[in-house]
Scaffold this motif. Structure first.
Motif, PDB file in Angstrom:
ATOM      1  N   ALA A 197       0.827  -1.215   0.000  1.00 49.74           N
ATOM      2  CA  ALA A 197       0.000   0.000   0.000  1.00 49.74           C
ATOM      3  C   ALA A 197       0.859   1.262   0.000  1.00 49.74           C
ATOM      4  CB  ALA A 197      -0.936   0.011   1.208  1.00 49.74           C
ATOM      5  N   VAL A 227      -5.574  -0.511  -2.433  1.00 50.10           N
ATOM      6  CA  VAL A 227      -6.407  -1.008  -1.334  1.00 50.10           C
ATOM      7  C   VAL A 227      -6.790  -2.475  -1.496  1.00 50.10           C
ATOM      8  CG1 VAL A 227      -8.603  -0.697  -0.136  1.00 50.10           C
ATOM      9  CG2 VAL A 227      -7.275   1.302  -0.843  1.00 50.10           C
ATOM     10  N   LEU A 261      -8.207   3.950   3.428  1.00 49.96           N
ATOM     11  CA  LEU A 261      -9.164   4.380   2.406  1.00 49.96           C
ATOM     12  C   LEU A 261      -9.271   5.902   2.358  1.00 49.96           C
ATOM     13  CD1 LEU A 261     -11.979   1.739   2.995  1.00 49.96           C
ATOM     14  CD2 LEU A 261     -10.456   1.885   1.025  1.00 49.96           C
ATOM     15  N   SER A 282      -6.178   7.339   0.803  1.00 51.19           N
ATOM     16  CA  SER A 282      -6.213   7.100  -0.643  1.00 51.19           C
ATOM     17  C   SER A 282      -7.147   8.089  -1.331  1.00 51.19           C
ATOM     18  CB  SER A 282      -6.672   5.666  -0.923  1.00 51.19           C
ATOM     19  OG  SER A 282      -5.767   4.726  -0.388  1.00 51.19           O
TER      20      SER A 282
END
Length: 289
Positions: A79, A230, A265, A268
């Motif tokens: 990630a 993700v 999340l 991101s």
């Protein structure tokens, strides 16, 4: 610690591959989508070949990390690719590091660190049998086929998201095969070359690379990169637990893990809204007519 460093280096190499391949894939004709001619067209572009070189480096670093630790630890480290991608894009002139959405990078990094601390993934000693491999492969292939079927009917960023998730599923399965193949090194090179997992890994990797090119061609990094970032860790943790008996902490720790995933999340999403990513000219040259 060595596995963590190797995993982070693999994430950085993947980021470089994504930036270079996106710049090249965006110039390919849309008519080449889902066709071998897409790869033939890209083979003539030095940028794309440079991206392949970076992808190979990431593959080697990832394999080295997986030889020391399990999927549930190594794959979430991938990630880190998204923050590295932002920094690489910012280095392209006339950009600057001050334009990087550092708040998003910090939130994503904190979420990743929190997830690894809360989950405390441990390496499993399980050896998947044929039945487990069939179930895992069939489930992954089925999900991928459904996503591709949906993407086939859609254009633009949504297609990029769907194909990005598909690519992540493929790379997660590739990493699972890689995990088994690296274990064979203890028995010598002959054992590695005669293991079916090595060739399954190669097949899954090539198929995933093909899907990645279609994802990068279909949508900007705004759409594709968060999906790639993700989905891979989530799928890899599931495969690690299901195939190799790896374990993560549950009970009260689940709350911290959920919060950490939410932070990943959120980070991101913040990064995806960055003008650096929305300005296609910062990442890609002009399309050919």
């Amino acid at each position: 610690m060595t596995a963590v460093i190797l995993g982070l280096l693999a994430g950085a190499a993947n980021a470089l591959a994504s930036v270079l391949q996106r710049r090249a894939a965006a110039t390919a004709p849309e008519a080449d989508a889902f066709k071998p001619s897409l790869i033939l067209d890209l083979l003539r572009q030095p940028l794309w070949l440079g991206g392949v070189g970076a992808l190979i480096a990431a593959f080697v670093l990832q394999a080295a990390a997986l030889s020391m630790a399990g999927l549930a630890l190594v794959q979430p480290l991938m990630a880190s690719e998204l923050p590295f991608t932002m920094i690489l894009i910012a280095w392209l002139p006339p950009r600057g590091l001050r334009l990087v959405p550092w708040a998003g990078v910090a939130v994503l990094t904190a979420g990743l660190a929190g997830l690894l601390i809360a989950a405390a993934p441990s390496e499993g000693l399980g050896v998947p049998g044929p039945g487990e491999w069939i179930i895992a492969t069939a489930a992954t292939a089925g999900c991928a086929a459904a996503l591709v079927a949906a993407a086939w009917r859609i254009r633009g960023p949504v297609r990029g998201v769907l194909l990005g998730v598909t690519t992540s599923l493929g790379f997660a399965l590739t990493a699972a095969f890689m995990r088994t193949a690296t274990r064979a090194f203890s028995d010598g090179i002959v054992a590695v070359l005669t293991s079916w997992e090595l060739y399954a890994m190669a097949a899954a990797g090539v198929a995933s690379l093909f899907m990645l090119q279609n994802a990068l061609q279909s949508g900007s990094l705004v759409a594709v990169q968060p999906a790639l970032t993700v989905a891979d860790p989530v799928a890899s943790i599931a495969l690690g637990v299901g195939l190799f008996d790896e374990s993560i902490r549950t009970g009260p720790w689940l709350a911290a893990e959920v919060v950490s995933v939410a932070a990943i999340l959120l980070g991101s999403a913040v990064i995806a809204r960055s003008p650096l990513l929305h300005d296609e000219r910062a990442v890609t040259p002009a399309r050919r007519g």
